[in-house]
Design a protein around this motif. Structure first.
Motif, PDB file in Angstrom:
ATOM      1  N   VAL A  69      30.870  -6.647 -60.056  1.00  0.00           N
ATOM      2  CA  VAL A  69      29.654  -5.866 -60.281  1.00  0.00           C
ATOM      3  C   VAL A  69      29.892  -4.796 -61.338  1.00  0.00           C
ATOM      4  O   VAL A  69      29.037  -4.541 -62.196  1.00  0.00           O
ATOM      5  CB  VAL A  69      29.175  -5.231 -58.957  1.00  0.00           C
ATOM      6  CG1 VAL A  69      27.897  -4.425 -59.183  1.00  0.00           C
ATOM      7  CG2 VAL A  69      28.949  -6.295 -57.906  1.00  0.00           C
ATOM      8  N   GLN A  70      31.052  -4.164 -61.343  1.00  0.00           N
ATOM      9  CA  GLN A  70      31.367  -3.150 -62.342  1.00  0.00           C
ATOM     10  C   GLN A  70      31.367  -3.728 -63.744  1.00  0.00           C
ATOM     11  O   GLN A  70      30.988  -3.064 -64.713  1.00  0.00           O
ATOM     12  CB  GLN A  70      32.725  -2.527 -62.030  1.00  0.00           C
ATOM     13  CG  GLN A  70      32.729  -1.571 -60.850  1.00  0.00           C
ATOM     14  CD  GLN A  70      31.903  -0.335 -61.133  1.00  0.00           C
ATOM     15  OE1 GLN A  70      32.051   0.310 -62.176  1.00  0.00           O
ATOM     16  NE2 GLN A  70      30.997  -0.008 -60.207  1.00  0.00           N
ATOM     17  N   CYS A  71      31.779  -4.990 -63.854  1.00  0.00           N
ATOM     18  CA  CYS A  71      31.749  -5.651 -65.165  1.00  0.00           C
ATOM     19  C   CYS A  71      30.332  -5.716 -65.714  1.00  0.00           C
ATOM     20  O   CYS A  71      30.111  -5.512 -66.912  1.00  0.00           O
ATOM     21  CB  CYS A  71      32.354  -7.044 -65.044  1.00  0.00           C
ATOM     22  SG  CYS A  71      32.224  -8.050 -66.522  1.00  0.00           S
ATOM     23  N   LEU A  72      29.351  -5.989 -64.822  1.00  0.00           N
ATOM     24  CA  LEU A  72      27.955  -6.059 -65.257  1.00  0.00           C
ATOM     25  C   LEU A  72      27.374  -4.672 -65.501  1.00  0.00           C
ATOM     26  O   LEU A  72      26.599  -4.472 -66.452  1.00  0.00           O
ATOM     27  CB  LEU A  72      27.126  -6.796 -64.195  1.00  0.00           C
ATOM     28  CG  LEU A  72      27.493  -8.263 -63.953  1.00  0.00           C
ATOM     29  CD1 LEU A  72      26.704  -8.823 -62.777  1.00  0.00           C
ATOM     30  CD2 LEU A  72      27.229  -9.091 -65.205  1.00  0.00           C
ATOM     31  N   ILE A  73      27.753  -3.712 -64.675  1.00  0.00           N
ATOM     32  CA  ILE A  73      27.216  -2.359 -64.833  1.00  0.00           C
ATOM     33  C   ILE A  73      27.683  -1.740 -66.157  1.00  0.00           C
ATOM     34  O   ILE A  73      26.907  -1.079 -66.865  1.00  0.00           O
ATOM     35  CB  ILE A  73      27.641  -1.475 -63.637  1.00  0.00           C
ATOM     36  CG1 ILE A  73      26.993  -1.981 -62.348  1.00  0.00           C
ATOM     37  CG2 ILE A  73      27.284  -0.021 -63.886  1.00  0.00           C
ATOM     38  CD1 ILE A  73      27.447  -1.234 -61.104  1.00  0.00           C
ATOM     39  N   ASN A  74      28.946  -1.971 -66.532  1.00  0.00           N
ATOM     40  CA  ASN A  74      29.529  -1.330 -67.726  1.00  0.00           C
ATOM     41  C   ASN A  74      29.581  -2.258 -68.925  1.00  0.00           C
ATOM     42  O   ASN A  74      30.350  -2.014 -69.861  1.00  0.00           O
ATOM     43  CB  ASN A  74      30.956  -0.858 -67.396  1.00  0.00           C
ATOM     44  CG  ASN A  74      30.983   0.109 -66.233  1.00  0.00           C
ATOM     45  OD1 ASN A  74      30.096   0.945 -66.091  1.00  0.00           O
ATOM     46  ND2 ASN A  74      32.020   0.005 -65.395  1.00  0.00           N
ATOM     47  N   LYS A  75      28.778  -3.288 -68.935  1.00  0.00           N
ATOM     48  CA  LYS A  75      28.889  -4.309 -69.976  1.00  0.00           C
ATOM     49  C   LYS A  75      28.653  -3.770 -71.384  1.00  0.00           C
ATOM     50  O   LYS A  75      29.225  -4.279 -72.355  1.00  0.00           O
ATOM     51  CB  LYS A  75      27.910  -5.451 -69.703  1.00  0.00           C
ATOM     52  CG  LYS A  75      26.451  -5.053 -69.690  1.00  0.00           C
ATOM     53  CD  LYS A  75      25.551  -6.229 -69.356  1.00  0.00           C
ATOM     54  CE  LYS A  75      24.091  -5.821 -69.278  1.00  0.00           C
ATOM     55  NZ  LYS A  75      23.588  -5.294 -70.561  1.00  0.00           N
TER      56      LYS A  75
END
Length: 696
Positions: free
Chosen positions: A418-424
């Motif tokens: 999820v962090q990968c998508l939030i900080n993309k």
């Protein structure tokens, strides 16, 4: 003659009465089943009077909403309605509850009026031969808007092209279709074969094909048997080969089949020369890439009629797909429609759209509506039967998640996936000028969801990391609804169960013992407990108050596992309920509906949104709960209208439950956006510009 004198005597006190008051909603009797099973009237006056006495006599001693013209002698005993009895008969008078009518200031004047005289409805022009007309025994039971719908369908038939009957759900599209077919096929005689049946047997008219959801196949056959003497066969199940032989021998007038059956056997059925093809719930034709859409394009007839109350659900391009099937070429080419209508309407609805964009969008909107109305008839409940109904109230209930749910939700947000998508879009930490999604964080080998999705390709896929969006959204929605949903599903494959168990352990963290571990719970008491589910706590309070008032409830969820949990909750609370989901046999569904409508003891109907959101008539219920919202607003609207339709005599209140502070708030905002697009493109309405983004 005695019956006729009794009928005349009944009219006198009703006509002379100075007032026609209405009792409170809590005192209303349950809806008589005859509203949904009205029988065609006989031809003689005495038989008509018998029908009136049968159809308009409630099961209790009061007729709260009956038309005064059709009131029965027993109404003379109701002092608060007639005011003609002695003082000894009414020493106490109940206070009437004031409720605002849907579209009107008061509800006291709401009455179900007679529909029309016993005479045929002529559809053909003057001097045209043969005369095409809806038989009198059908026409006298049609409402005014239904007669207009029949005329519209005949206009399409006569013009030798198709179209869409897009009335709101619950306005009788099925009945209008049957009345239209009865006129075209000359069902003028109340009983026995008609002249056109004999012509049809000689091959001068082809058969009719009706494609509908599995849940309403039996309903279509039942409605045909009630309204017109057609030879109807069901092409479904193990008897398909026998029915096909009978069809090829001209032994079938109307063939009813399901979406899935037609998708599989479409190549066989498309070889038949059909006179008319009707697709019920025609919004299923929205996806031009689906096998069902491709199969429907192969049907050999130009008289294609679509029935749907939700013409557009997600995107404006769905309109093109639907109308290009019903009336090919009516909206031009796909590229022309996209450039001339789709893009201007979407960009003109942006909150910061320039004035020029807004002006162009307004012009294109009016042009699109004018074109659609040539091939579509669209009416709403407010326009047609608003005076016959008591209205619908739609409530969005924001339910606070339990403390345990909040902790699990936060741990989910901290997962690497999820962090990968939030900080993309943030700069990559390696010092590269590229964003994280284009550099080092395109793949997530240390995540939990990503490795399972790419277990055969460690380098990822072309869509990475956006291939994680849907799985992550599903997990967030499951946590918002009930923590048991993120545990492994015993019906899944072993690999997926192991992955789900690993995921559950990660998000439960130190709370794993509270929820009974990461394995599916089999404890009835744990599953029916409301402590750790915010929505179930809210539902418990709502249903407790409704049970005391004698309300009947429809409870919808699109998750079968959630239905299992809710079923245990209802058992624990002592509610008498019925259940319908995808596993319910087709031949049992209508009997479940009839039992719920007729049985006062049935308090709750537990329904899968996917399996029971179409075609069911559950007008005995006056409370509707949507437990989990759907990204597609039409799914929730269709579920609501299982109760709010013609025949409903009580005020319907809808409760849509959303987990406060969760992804479901975004789901609701997306529903608003899609409904606005639908109102703009289909109805030409002006909508306030709330959103800046544009749906691709």
């Amino acid at each position: 003659m005695s019956l006729l004198r009794s009928f005349k005597e009944t009219l006198k006190p009703c006509c002379n009465s100075s007032s026609f008051s209405q009792p409170s909603l809590s005192q209303q009797p349950p809806l008589p089943s005859v509203i949904n099973q009205r029988k065609p009237p006989k031809s003689s006056l005495s038989r008509q009077l018998q029908r009136l006495e049968h159809d308009y006599l409630p099961s209790t001693q009061e007729c709260h909403f009956g038309n005064p013209k059709f009131s029965l002698p027993q109404l003379k005993n109701d002092a608060h309605m007639h005011g003609q009895q002695d003082d000894d008969d009414h020493q106490e008078e109940a206070e009437e509850e004031e409720v605002k009518e849907f579209g009107r200031a008061e509800l006291g004047r709401v009455q179900f009026e007679d529909t029309g005289p016993y005479e045929p409805l002529v559809l053909s022009s003057d001097g045209e031969f043969p005369i095409i007309q809806v038989p009198a025994y059908i026409n006298c039971r049609l409402l005014a808007h239904q007669r207009e719908g029949v005329k519209f369908l005949y206009m399409l038939y006569k013009s030798n092209h198709g179209g869409i009957l897009g009335d709101d759900m619950g306005l009788g599209k099925t009945i209008q279709t049957i009345a239209f077919l009865a006129a075209v096929y000359g069902k003028d005689e109340e009983y026995g074969d008609s002249r056109v049946l004999k012509e049809n047997q000689l091959g001068q008219k082809g058969p009719v094909l009706i494609i509908c959801p599995t849940s309403v196949i039996c309903n279509w056959k039942c409605e045909f048997s009630r309204w017109a003497p057609f030879n109807v066969s069901l092409y479904h199940g193990s008897s398909c080969e026998l029915i096909l032989e009978k069809l090829q021998a001209n032994g079938v007038e109307v063939l009813v089949t399901s979406f899935d059956t037609f998708r599989i056997h479409g190549n066989l059925l498309s070889e038949i020369k059909w006179e008319i093809v009707v697709v019920d719930e025609a919004h299923r034709l929205k996806n031009e890439k689906s096998k069902f859409y491709s199969a429907c394009l192969e049907i050999k007839t130009r008289r294609r009629i679509g029935l749907t109350g939700t013409i557009m659900q997600n995107k404006i391009m769905e309109l093109f797909n639907l109308f290009d099937w019903a009336a090919p070429g009516s909206l031009g080419t796909r590229e022309h429609f996209r450039e001339f209508y789709d893009e201007p309407l979407k960009h003109g609805q942006r909150a910061t759209a320039p004035e020029r964009f807004v002006r162009v969008a307004g012009e294109r909107k009016q042009h699109l509506v004018a074109v659609l109305h040539k091939y579509m008839l669209r009416r709403t409940k407010e326009e047609t039967i608003g005076q016959l109904m008591l209205g619908k109230e739609d409530n969005v209930v924001f339910c606070a998640m339990s403390e345990l749910q909040k902790r699990v939700y936060q741990r989910m947000l901290q997962l690497p996936d999820v962090q990968c998508l939030i900080n993309k879009d943030l700069p990559c930490s390696c010092g590269s000028p590229l964003a994280q999604v284009e550099c080092c964080k395109r793949i997530v080998p240390k995540g939990i969801i990503w490795p399972y999705l790419h277990r055969g390709s460690p380098e990822g896929c072309d869509s990475c990391p956006f291939c994680l969006v849907l799985p992550c959204l599903v997990k967030l929605q499951q946590i918002s609804n009930h923590l048991e949903l993120i545990k492994p599903n015993p019906r899944d494959e072993p690999d997926k169960q192991r992955k789900d168990a690993e995921f559950a352990s990660a998000v439960f963290g130190p709370d794993i013992d509270i929820v009974g571990g990461n394995a599916p719970s089999k404890s009835f008491m744990d599953l029916s407990d409301t402590r750790y589910c915010g929505k179930m706590r809210a539902l418990e309070k709502l249903m407790s108050s409704w049970a005391l008032m004698g309300d009947k409830i429809l409870l919808f969820s699109y998750s079968v596992r959630m239905l299992d949990i809710l079923e245990k909750f209802l058992i624990r609370k002592g509610f008498c309920f019925s259940r319908l989901d995808g596993s319910t046999p087709t031949n049992m569904r209508q009997s479940l509906v009839d039992e719920f409508n007729s049985s006062p003891s049935k308090q709750v109907f537990l329904i899968s949104t996917r399996a029971g959101g179409l075609g069911l008539n559950l007008v005995s219920a006056n409370r509707v709960v949507i437990f989990d919202p759907n990204w597609n607003p039409a799914q929730d609207l269709q579920a609501q209208d299982r109760s709010f339709r013609f025949g409903q005599r009580r005020h319907v209140v809808v409760f849509r439950l959303l987990a406060a502070g969760s992804l479901e708030e975004l789901v609701y905002s997306r529903q608003v956006y899609k409904q606005q697009l639908s109102n703009i493109a289909v109805s030409g309405k002006m909508e306030k510009r709330y959103f800046e983004g544009v749906q691709v």
